[in-house]
Design a protein around this motif. Structure first.
Motif, PDB file in Angstrom:
ATOM      1  N   GLU A  65      13.223   2.459  -2.391  1.00 58.37           N
ATOM      2  CA  GLU A  65      12.295   1.959  -1.375  1.00 58.37           C
ATOM      3  C   GLU A  65      11.047   1.344  -2.015  1.00 58.37           C
ATOM      4  N   PHE A 102       5.628   9.146  -2.972  1.00 51.69           N
ATOM      5  CA  PHE A 102       6.249   8.139  -3.813  1.00 51.69           C
ATOM      6  C   PHE A 102       6.725   8.841  -5.078  1.00 51.69           C
ATOM      7  N   PHE A 130       3.689  -8.068  -5.806  1.00 58.18           N
ATOM      8  CA  PHE A 130       4.108  -6.883  -5.052  1.00 58.18           C
ATOM      9  C   PHE A 130       3.183  -6.588  -3.894  1.00 58.18           C
ATOM     10  N   LYS A 161      -8.527  -0.317  -3.728  1.00 57.43           N
ATOM     11  CA  LYS A 161      -7.247  -0.300  -4.430  1.00 57.43           C
ATOM     12  C   LYS A 161      -7.007  -1.631  -5.138  1.00 57.43           C
ATOM     13  N   HIS A 175      -6.442  -2.351  -9.039  1.00 55.02           N
ATOM     14  CA  HIS A 175      -5.384  -3.211  -9.579  1.00 55.02           C
ATOM     15  C   HIS A 175      -5.966  -4.190 -10.591  1.00 55.02           C
ATOM     16  N   VAL A 188       0.651  -4.674  -2.252  1.00 51.36           N
ATOM     17  CA  VAL A 188      -0.416  -3.823  -2.779  1.00 51.36           C
ATOM     18  C   VAL A 188      -0.460  -2.450  -2.102  1.00 51.36           C
ATOM     19  N   ASP A 189      -0.253  -2.411  -0.799  1.00 46.91           N
ATOM     20  CA  ASP A 189      -0.402  -1.152  -0.090  1.00 46.91           C
ATOM     21  C   ASP A 189       0.721  -0.167  -0.369  1.00 46.91           C
ATOM     22  N   ASN A 190       1.881  -0.695  -0.733  1.00 55.32           N
ATOM     23  CA  ASN A 190       3.023   0.205  -0.845  1.00 55.32           C
ATOM     24  C   ASN A 190       3.504   0.456  -2.272  1.00 55.32           C
ATOM     25  N   VAL A 191       2.810  -0.134  -3.223  1.00 55.81           N
ATOM     26  CA  VAL A 191       3.165   0.161  -4.608  1.00 55.81           C
ATOM     27  C   VAL A 191       2.076   1.036  -5.204  1.00 55.81           C
ATOM     28  N   PRO A 192       2.428   2.245  -5.634  1.00 61.50           N
ATOM     29  CA  PRO A 192       1.397   3.138  -6.148  1.00 61.50           C
ATOM     30  C   PRO A 192       0.735   2.587  -7.408  1.00 61.50           C
ATOM     31  N   LEU A 193      -0.563   2.864  -7.516  1.00 65.28           N
ATOM     32  CA  LEU A 193      -1.338   2.426  -8.673  1.00 65.28           C
ATOM     33  C   LEU A 193      -0.701   2.923  -9.972  1.00 65.28           C
TER      34      LEU A 193
END
Lengths: 76, 706
Positions: A65, B488, A19, B238, B242, A21-26
């Motif tokens: 999205e 989000f 995925f 970040k 992960h 990394v920048d656009n999928v929340p942790l």
């Protein structure tokens, strides 16, 4: 075949591959959305958004999205 | 001497943490705020043993220690600050047996903080049905802690848990996962720079955006934050987070592979089948609106009987006090100030309890999350998300908890908009005003085969108006406010549960109590002030009222009763409050109100429910011999001296309803908004904006309808 989660049809399962990394929340990762885990499309909301998934045995709702940023391998 | 230890209950949302808390503490709990901020803090006392009690803190539900909302940052702050009086001696992580994998993520993080941590595996009663088997001994060995199987719903294993808590000193505080392996050089240097600190704690401080004012070694941590020895970019951090998550899941998967067995060959679960219907594109909405309609019908119809009873009891209590006590200022204060004022609060207990009952059931059953899911797409168009629906729906109870409920909205713009529009939703404080005015100006009668009354429909309309205005304002604010968003949306869809009677009762009792006492204090104080302002006045017109009126009507043969009424009326007009009311009358007359309603509106800027109490006080003072009449009867009897006809007619009634639908009349909400937005700017905007809308709407309605 690699597609994104948002392309899954109801009832289809797939394995998470990668995925953005920048656009999928942790938070999504913490809920079990990690490479290697299984995702299953349960249902979409009215108007097709958000979508209702079963990831790693957790029932989750995310927006389309976000689902477009997660690449999966379709099962069978 | 009774010793006390601090126990923190921590867990993912929907793991039955609150049920466990209620089991441990019963009604022996209190709800407060965290110091400095307004997130709800639930504390309670549990007797563990002779001479040992536990002070139990119920922390907000969280999925991990990486906070993305304010609720979650509370958990970290509590766990990081060793000097805090709430810093736990022992943490109990509550995990749902069906979601053990995900729940263990949080467990391993807390264990890394070197706090003795007990794992309470909840909903153990479902294990048989779901064909789950768990090797507890092995799990304890792998996790290096005590594991207790409990069922907070069935009240099983609670004693075992208490025993485990008593023995907390025997459990290892050793970490499960070595987080430093995700970037050995980085963590080695971190350790070297801050040799006295726990590495994982430092790592949390670096990655979290929390308030660090209270952590034990402030200067060291400042160094971490500001003069960071090796600055990593946000993306790098970040990525490390992960990796940390992946590492933790590796450990968890390895562990669970050894200890947990689930027979996959089980039928489709209830959740999926119910979801088919409850979030269906047609049935879903239909069911949602039917539930709302049912709630309004209940509030309106079912609570009528206890309300009439309370209303009449207070009216006769007041008359009784008047008849047995010698007349004088004290009796008058009691009979015309305090008792009607109290009655004005107590009467709404049945309705408020009904409302909280339904909201508690919807939350407990897991249905609220489906509403969030169902409404997200619609709300997104207005700059909100499905998550704003919960604050908006709980705003129907009270805007204060609703504003606080926005804390789990991650995006600041979305959260601000939700806070600003929540007071439009019809809170329980508007209900008194609505109910009495609807009863006065909307005709009785039914449609749809006698099931729906006009009055109930009007009430439903007012609720929809509030909700509609809220989302329309959100749309405007979303266009107008120049704030960037990074929204989000990730939400768990919990399993359905039959609400636990005990949980629902505790919620209803606690919330109703806080409404009655919170609002009660203000209402009682205002009732007494109003009584004083109405019972005294400046000048001869007030002090010689008896003489003036008697002379004025000397040529008419009035009965004593009629004369008394005229005297009281005259007195009110020339009392302090009469002058205040007259002064503001020019502003409220175009809306269709007389000066008495004007007084009620002004005094209810403190809190809406004061409106009815104020009118009750004014009319009681004026009422003379008719003490046994109820507030409603008195209001219906009021005549407009200038225009003739009843004061509360259709036009002025609708105008009042609209005024109350829109106006920001709640000091407590403004105070909460100030705290939540860190300044007076937003509450000021909210107050001015809403008052203007209210005035214009009421003006328009009266001018058109009259």
């Amino acid at each position: 075949m690699s597609i994104t989660i948002s392309q899954l049809k109801r009832g289809q399962s797939a394995t998470i591959k990668d995925f953005d990394v920048d656009n999928v929340p942790l938070k999504l990762l913490e809920m079990g959305c990690l490479p290697g885990n299984t995702v299953r499309m349960m249902q979409s909301a009215p108007f097709q958004d958000p979508i209702y998934l079963n990831i790693n045995d957790t029932h989750l709702a995310i927006r389309r999205e976000t689902a477009q940023k997660i690449i999966v391998d379709l099962h069978g | 001497m009774v010793d006390s230890i601090n126990v923190a209950l921590i867990g993912n949302p929907n793991t039955g943490k609150t049920s466990l808390f209620n089991r441990l503490t019963g009604l022996n709990q209190k709800v407060g705020n965290y110091p400095g901020i307004t997130v709800e803090k639930k504390e309670g006392i549990c007797k563990l043993d002779r001479g040992l009690k536990a002070h139990i803190l119920d922390l907000p539900g969280t999925y991990s220690l990486n906070s993305s909302s304010l609720d979650e940052s509370i958990v970290i702050e509590t766990l990081l600050n060793k000097n805090d009086k709430d810093y736990p001696d022992v943490a109990v992580v509550v995990a749902d047996v069906e979601n053990l994998k995900r729940n263990l993520l949080l467990f391993t993080q807390i264990k890394d903080l070197q706090i003795p941590t007990i794992l309470a595996v909840n909903m153990a009663d479902r294990m048989d049905r779901k064909a789950i088997s768990l090797d507890i001994e092995l799990l304890e060995k792998e996790l290096k802690t005590k594991v207790v199987l409990i069922s907070s719903r069935k009240n099983e294993g609670i004693d075992d848990l208490k025993k485990a808590v008593i023995n907390f000193k025997n459990y290892s505080a050793e970490a499960c996962v070595d987080v430093t392996t995700i970037d050995q050089t980085y963590f080695d240097r971190l350790k070297k720079t801050f040799p006295d600190q726990l590495v994982y704690k430092l790592w949390l401080v670096i990655t979290q955006d929390v308030n660090f004012g209270k952590i034990d070694d402030q200067r060291d941590l400042d160094k971490v934050k500001t003069k960071s020895f090796e600055i990593k970019s946000k993306t790098e951090l970040k990525k490390m987070q992960h990796r940390e998550t992946v590492l933790r899941y590796q450990f968890i998967n390895n562990t669970l592979n050894k200890v947990l067995k689930i027979d996959i060959a089980k039928a489709k679960d209830l959740r999926s089948r119910l979801d088919r219907i409850l979030i269906h594109k047609v049935w879903g909405y239909l069911i949602f609106f039917s539930i709302l309609l049912l709630i309004f019908q209940a509030i309106y119809d079912w609570s009528g009987v206890p309300m009439d009873f309370i209303d009449e009891s207070f009216a006769s209590l007041s008359a009784w006090v008047n008849s047995i006590l010698p007349s004088g200022p004290f009796t008058s204060l009691l009979a015309e100030g305090v008792i009607p004022g109290l009655g004005g609060i107590v009467i709404f207990i049945p309705q408020i309890a009904f409302l909280f009952l339904f909201i508690a059931i919807l939350e407990e059953s897991g249905y609220m999350s489906r509403v969030v899911f169902l409404m997200d797409h619609i709300m997104k168009k207005f700059g909100l998300s499905g998550k704003s629906v919960v604050p908006l729906v709980s705003g129907t109870a009270c805007a204060i908890p609703a504003v606080m409920a926005t804390r789990n909205i991650e995006d600041w713009k979305e959260r601000l908009i939700t806070i600003l529009v929540v007071p439009f939703t019809t809170c329980s404080a508007r209900l008194p005003v609505y109910l009495i005015i609807v009863a006065l100006v909307i005709p009785e009668g039914t449609i749809a085969g006698g099931f729906l009354s006009y009055q109930a429909l009007t009430l439903m309309g007012l609720y929809l108006l509030g909700f509609g205005t809220a989302i329309f304002s959100a749309w405007v604010l979303n266009k107008v406010l120049p704030i960037r968003r990074k929204a989000f949306f990730v939400m768990e869809m919990p399993a359905y549960k039959i609400p636990l009677f005990k949980n629902v009762v505790i919620t209803v009792v606690e919330k109703t109590k806080s409404f009655v006492f919170g609002a009660g204090k203000i209402i009682l104080a205002i009732s007494i002030i109003l009584w004083a302002l109405a019972s005294y006045g400046p000048g001869d017109q007030f002090s010689n009222a008896e003489q003036i009126v008697t002379e004025q009507y000397a040529d008419q043969a009035l009965s004593d009763e009629e004369l008394d009424q005229r005297i009281n009326s005259h007195k009110l007009e020339y009392s302090f409050i009469g002058y205040i009311g007259k002064a503001i009358e020019p502003a409220v007359r175009p809306l269709g109100y007389d000066w008495k309603i004007g007084i009620a509106i002004v005094s209810s800027f403190a809190a809406r429910e004061v409106f009815v109490g104020t009118l009750a006080t004014i009319y009681s003072v004026q009422g003379g011999e008719e003490d046994e009449a109820t507030i409603k009867e008195r209001m219906a009897a009021e005549q407009n001296p200038i225009l003739g006809g009843p004061v509360f007619n259709f036009a002025s009634g609708i105008s009042l309803l609209l005024f109350y639908a829109f106006a920001m009349q709640c000091m407590s909400t403004l105070a909460i908004v100030k705290r939540e937005t860190n300044g007076w700017k937003w509450p000021a905007v909210q107050f001015v904006g809403m008052t203007i809308i209210a005035y214009v709407a009421a003006l328009g309605a009266y001018q058109i309808l009259d």
